[in-house]
Design a protein around this motif. Structure first.
Motif, mmCIF file in Angstrom:
data_model
loop_
_atom_site.group_PDB
_atom_site.id
_atom_site.type_symbol
_atom_site.label_atom_id
_atom_site.label_comp_id
_atom_site.label_asym_id
_atom_site.label_seq_id
_atom_site.Cartn_x
_atom_site.Cartn_y
_atom_site.Cartn_z
ATOM 1 N N GLU A 107 27.793 -3.841 50.122
ATOM 2 C CA GLU A 107 27.039 -3.248 49.031
ATOM 3 C C GLU A 107 27.450 -3.860 47.693
ATOM 4 O O GLU A 107 28.553 -4.386 47.548
ATOM 5 N N ASN A 108 26.522 -3.773 46.729
ATOM 6 C CA ASN A 108 26.751 -4.307 45.378
ATOM 7 C C ASN A 108 27.163 -5.782 45.401
ATOM 8 O O ASN A 108 28.055 -6.205 44.671
ATOM 9 N N GLN A 109 26.488 -6.542 46.259
ATOM 10 C CA GLN A 109 26.752 -7.979 46.390
ATOM 11 C C GLN A 109 25.449 -8.740 46.142
ATOM 12 O O GLN A 109 24.463 -8.527 46.855
ATOM 13 N N THR A 110 25.438 -9.586 45.147
ATOM 14 C CA THR A 110 24.221 -10.336 44.803
ATOM 15 C C THR A 110 24.262 -11.731 45.415
ATOM 16 O O THR A 110 25.271 -12.443 45.289
ATOM 17 N N VAL A 111 23.176 -12.103 46.080
ATOM 18 C CA VAL A 111 23.068 -13.441 46.668
ATOM 19 C C VAL A 111 22.626 -14.412 45.576
ATOM 20 O O VAL A 111 21.602 -14.213 44.926
ATOM 21 N N GLU A 112 23.423 -15.459 45.375
ATOM 22 C CA GLU A 112 23.090 -16.482 44.375
ATOM 23 C C GLU A 112 22.149 -17.531 44.942
ATOM 24 O O GLU A 112 21.160 -17.896 44.327
ATOM 25 N N ARG A 113 22.488 -18.011 46.151
ATOM 26 C CA ARG A 113 21.659 -19.038 46.777
ATOM 27 C C ARG A 113 21.969 -19.096 48.267
ATOM 28 O O ARG A 113 22.985 -18.553 48.731
ATOM 29 N N ILE A 114 21.074 -19.749 48.995
ATOM 30 C CA ILE A 114 21.263 -19.969 50.432
ATOM 31 C C ILE A 114 21.072 -21.454 50.683
ATOM 32 O O ILE A 114 20.013 -22.015 50.394
ATOM 33 N N GLU A 115 22.118 -22.085 51.200
ATOM 34 C CA GLU A 115 22.082 -23.537 51.389
ATOM 35 C C GLU A 115 22.788 -23.913 52.677
ATOM 36 O O GLU A 115 23.903 -23.459 52.945
ATOM 37 N N ASN A 116 22.120 -24.737 53.504
ATOM 38 C CA ASN A 116 22.680 -25.178 54.784
ATOM 39 C C ASN A 116 23.164 -23.996 55.625
ATOM 40 O O ASN A 116 24.266 -24.013 56.192
ATOM 41 N N ASN A 117 22.328 -22.941 55.675
ATOM 42 C CA ASN A 117 22.626 -21.719 56.433
ATOM 43 C C ASN A 117 23.885 -20.994 55.963
ATOM 44 O O ASN A 117 24.496 -20.234 56.711
ATOM 45 N N THR A 118 24.266 -21.236 54.725
ATOM 46 C CA THR A 118 25.395 -20.526 54.112
ATOM 47 C C THR A 118 24.875 -19.709 52.934
ATOM 48 O O THR A 118 24.123 -20.216 52.093
ATOM 49 N N ILE A 119 25.264 -18.432 52.907
ATOM 50 C CA ILE A 119 24.878 -17.538 51.809
ATOM 51 C C ILE A 119 26.007 -17.508 50.788
ATOM 52 O O ILE A 119 27.153 -17.200 51.119
ATOM 53 N N TYR A 120 25.661 -17.842 49.559
ATOM 54 C CA TYR A 120 26.643 -17.845 48.474
ATOM 55 C C TYR A 120 26.443 -16.582 47.630
ATOM 56 O O TYR A 120 25.364 -16.361 47.085
ATOM 57 N N LEU A 121 27.508 -15.778 47.526
ATOM 58 C CA LEU A 121 27.447 -14.549 46.753
ATOM 59 C C LEU A 121 28.001 -14.771 45.352
ATOM 60 O O LEU A 121 28.730 -15.736 45.100
ATOM 61 N N GLU A 122 27.668 -13.861 44.443
ATOM 62 C CA GLU A 122 28.090 -13.979 43.044
ATOM 63 C C GLU A 122 29.606 -13.978 42.884
ATOM 64 O O GLU A 122 30.139 -14.555 41.950
ATOM 65 N N ASN A 123 30.299 -13.289 43.794
ATOM 66 C CA ASN A 123 31.763 -13.175 43.689
ATOM 67 C C ASN A 123 32.493 -14.341 44.364
ATOM 68 O O ASN A 123 33.664 -14.232 44.700
ATOM 69 N N ASN A 124 31.755 -15.427 44.588
ATOM 70 C CA ASN A 124 32.290 -16.664 45.196
ATOM 71 C C ASN A 124 32.567 -16.551 46.692
ATOM 72 O O ASN A 124 33.119 -17.477 47.287
ATOM 73 N N GLN A 125 32.203 -15.436 47.302
ATOM 74 C CA GLN A 125 32.309 -15.331 48.755
ATOM 75 C C GLN A 125 31.152 -16.093 49.400
ATOM 76 O O GLN A 125 30.084 -16.274 48.797
ATOM 77 N N THR A 126 31.375 -16.531 50.634
ATOM 78 C CA THR A 126 30.301 -17.176 51.395
ATOM 79 C C THR A 126 30.181 -16.529 52.769
ATOM 80 O O THR A 126 31.167 -16.013 53.310
ATOM 81 N N LEU A 127 28.988 -16.561 53.308
ATOM 82 C CA LEU A 127 28.727 -16.037 54.650
ATOM 83 C C LEU A 127 27.898 -17.052 55.414
ATOM 84 O O LEU A 127 26.947 -17.619 54.880
ATOM 85 N N GLN A 128 28.251 -17.271 56.663
ATOM 86 C CA GLN A 128 27.480 -18.174 57.508
ATOM 87 C C GLN A 128 26.403 -17.371 58.232
ATOM 88 O O GLN A 128 26.671 -16.269 58.716
ATOM 89 N N GLY A 129 25.193 -17.918 58.300
ATOM 90 C CA GLY A 129 24.119 -17.213 58.986
ATOM 91 C C GLY A 129 23.306 -18.146 59.860
ATOM 92 O O GLY A 129 22.634 -19.041 59.345
ATOM 93 N N ASP A 130 23.383 -17.945 61.178
ATOM 94 C CA ASP A 130 22.535 -18.722 62.078
ATOM 95 C C ASP A 130 21.085 -18.262 61.954
ATOM 96 O O ASP A 130 20.150 -19.049 62.057
ATOM 97 N N LEU A 131 20.922 -16.958 61.731
ATOM 98 C CA LEU A 131 19.612 -16.380 61.445
ATOM 99 C C LEU A 131 19.758 -15.529 60.187
ATOM 100 O O LEU A 131 20.612 -14.646 60.117
ATOM 101 N N ILE A 132 18.931 -15.802 59.189
ATOM 102 C CA ILE A 132 19.000 -15.068 57.918
ATOM 103 C C ILE A 132 17.639 -14.436 57.666
ATOM 104 O O ILE A 132 16.625 -15.126 57.587
ATOM 105 N N PHE A 133 17.632 -13.102 57.563
ATOM 106 C CA PHE A 133 16.399 -12.356 57.331
ATOM 107 C C PHE A 133 16.353 -11.894 55.878
ATOM 108 O O PHE A 133 17.330 -11.340 55.366
ATOM 109 N N LEU A 134 15.223 -12.121 55.227
ATOM 110 C CA LEU A 134 15.041 -11.676 53.844
ATOM 111 C C LEU A 134 14.162 -10.431 53.819
ATOM 112 O O LEU A 134 12.998 -10.473 54.230
ATOM 113 N N ALA A 135 14.749 -9.320 53.329
ATOM 114 C CA ALA A 135 14.019 -8.062 53.176
ATOM 115 C C ALA A 135 14.295 -7.539 51.772
ATOM 116 O O ALA A 135 14.851 -6.465 51.588
ATOM 117 N N ILE A 136 13.920 -8.337 50.787
ATOM 118 C CA ILE A 136 14.319 -8.074 49.393
ATOM 119 C C ILE A 136 13.191 -7.445 48.576
ATOM 120 O O ILE A 136 13.045 -7.712 47.388
#
Length: 368
Positions: A210-239
Motif C-alpha cells: 500500500e501507498n506505493q507509486t509505480v514510476e515505470r515498468i521496464e523489461n518486466n521490472t516495476i520501479y517504485l518511487e521509493n527505489n524498490q523494484t519488483l520482477q513481474g512475469d505477468l503484470i496486470f494494470l487495474a489503475i
C-alpha cells in the motif's frame, strides 16, 4: 428512411439491441457499430480469469443479436463525430450518416500515464485480455515459477489478485502475487470491507504493498518511487478507467475527462438527437461513479427515450440511485457485499453475485 445508429455494443445499449425490431416498426433503419462482434460482461471478468466461467458464459453475441433482429452490424471503430452534419467517421475512413445516434463506447485503462517499455503488461480492459491471460497461464508448465503483479488497489485489482490466486493454484504453479496500490487497498470503500479484503488476500499469500507509486515498468521490472523494484512475469494494470476520447474536437460538450455530458434524459446537453450511456457519459445533474449498475439501469431509459424521440412523445428522466449494491468475487468462492452502510462477507455473497450475473447474461442471449 431515417437512420438510427448505435455506436458501441456496451451494457447500456443491450435493451435497445434486443428490441431493434421495435425501431424498425417505427420506420427506422438501424445500424450498430462496434469494434468486436462480442461484448464481454465486465462484472464476470475476474471470475473468468479465475476459472469460474468459460468465455462463452461471459459474453453477448452483439453481431448475432443485431442481425437476428434485422439490423445492420458493422465491425469497426468510430474515430470522429460531426454532430452538425450528423456524420460518423470510421477507422477505415468510411463515413456513416445518422439522424439519431446513441453512444456506449465504454472506457479504457489509461496506461499512457505510465512509462512502459519492453514488458508483458496486461490491461484489464477489454475483458478479452483476461481471456488471453488465462490461456497463457494454462500453457505454463506445472512446475514453473511465476511472479505476478497487479497494479491497482480498487475493486478491479482486488478481484484480480484473488482470482489469479485461484487459477495459478488450480494449475499447480509455483507463484507469488503482489498487489501494488498508491493508496490503501479499497481506499474509497467502508473500512470493514477494506480490512476483510486485505485479510483474505494476505491469508492466501498475496503481498499487498500500500501507498506505493509505480514510476515505470521496464523489461518486466516495476520501479517504485521509493527505489524498490519488483520482477513481474505477468503484470496486470487495474489503475482505474477513463472515457474514450471519441468526442474530442466534435463540438459535443464533454467533462474534464472527455465524457459526453448528458441531461436527465441521457441526451447530449447540446444535441438532442445524440444519446449516450455507460462509462462514456457524464450525468449533468450529479457526478456518478463509473460502475456497471448505472449502465444496466440506463438500458430501459435509453430504449424508451429513443423511441419517444422518434415518435415525438415525452421522454422519461433517468433517476440514478444514490446507494447501489456492489459485490466483489474474491476468488475463493467467497465475496464481499455492501450497499450503503450494509456490509457482508462470505460464501453467500459470492453465490448472490453468481446468481445476479448469470440472470443478467441469460436476459440478452440469442434466440435459438
Amino acid at each position: 428512411m431515417e437512420k438510427l445508429v448505435f455506436i458501441g455494443g456496451g451494457h447500456a445499449h443491450l435493451s435497445c439491441i434486443l428490441n431493434i425490431e421495435e425501431f424498425l416498426e417505427l420506420g427506422m433503419n438501424v445500424t450498430v457499430i462496434s469494434p468486436s462482434e462480442y461484448l464481454y460482461y465486465s462484472g464476470m471478468g475476474p471470475g473468468l480469469l479465475g476459472g469460474f466461467y468459460e468465455p462463452s458464459e461471459c459474453r453477448f453475441n452483439i453481431k448475432g443479436l443485431v442481425e437476428q433482429a434485422g439490423g445492420e452490424f458493422i465491425e469497426e471503430k468510430v474515430t470522429q463525430v460531426d454532430p452538425e452534419n450528423k456524420v460518423l467517421t470510421l477507422e477505415s475512413g468510411t463515413q456513416i450518416f445518422y439522424d439519431i445516434a446513441s453512444f456506449d463506447v465504454g472506457s479504457y485503462i489509461p496506461s499512457e500515464n505510465l512509462q512502459i517499455k519492453e514488458s508483458k503488461v496486461i490491461l484489464v480492459k477489454p475483458i478479452s485480455n483476461l481471456v488471453e491471460a488465462r490461456q497463457e497461464i494454462k500453457n505454463l508448465k506445472s512446475d514453473q515459477t511465476v511472479d505476478v503483479c497487479v497494479v491497482g488497489g480498487g475493486p478491479s485489482g482486488t478481484e484480480l489478485a484473488g482470482n489469479l490466486w485461484r487459477t495459478l493454484s488450480k494449475h499447480k504453479l509455483n507463484f507469488k502475487i503482489t498487489l501494488i496500490t498508491d493508496d490503501l487497498l479499497l481506499s474509497e470503500h467502508p473500512i470493514k470491507i477494506r480490512k476483510y479484503a486485505l485479510k483474505s488476500l494476505k491469508e492466501r499469500g498475496v503481498e499487498v504493498k500500500e501507498n506505493q507509486t509505480v514510476e515505470r515498468i521496464e523489461n518486466n521490472t516495476i520501479y517504485l518511487e521509493n527505489n524498490q523494484t519488483l520482477q513481474g512475469d505477468l503484470i496486470f494494470l487495474a489503475i482505474g478507467t477513463k472515457p474514450r476520447n471519441i468526442f474530442e474536437n466534435s463540438g459535443i460538450p464533454t467533462s474534464s475527462d472527455s465524457a459526453m455530458v448528458v441531461d436527465k434524459y441521457l441526451r447530449s446537453i447540446k444535441y438532442p438527437n445524440v444519446f449516450g450511456g455507460g462509462d462514456c457519459i457524464e450525468f449533468e445533474e450529479r457526478k456518478l461513479d463509473r460502475v456497471g449498475v448505472y449502465a444496466v439501469r440506463e438500458n430501459p431509459i435509453l430504449l424508451h427515450n429513443i423511441k419517444a424521440s422518434i415518435r415525438k412523445k415525452p421522454l422519461k428522466a433517468f433517476s440514478p440511485q444514490k446507494k447501489y449494491l456492489l459485490i466483489l468475487n474474491l476468488g475463493n468462492r467467497k465475496g464481499i457485499l455492501w450497499r450503503g452502510n450494509l456490509t457482508y462477507k462470505g460464501k453467500l455473497a459470492f453465490r448472490l453475485k453468481n446468481f445476479i450475473d448469470k440472470r443478467f447474461m441469460k436476459k440478452y442471449q440469442l434466440k435459438r
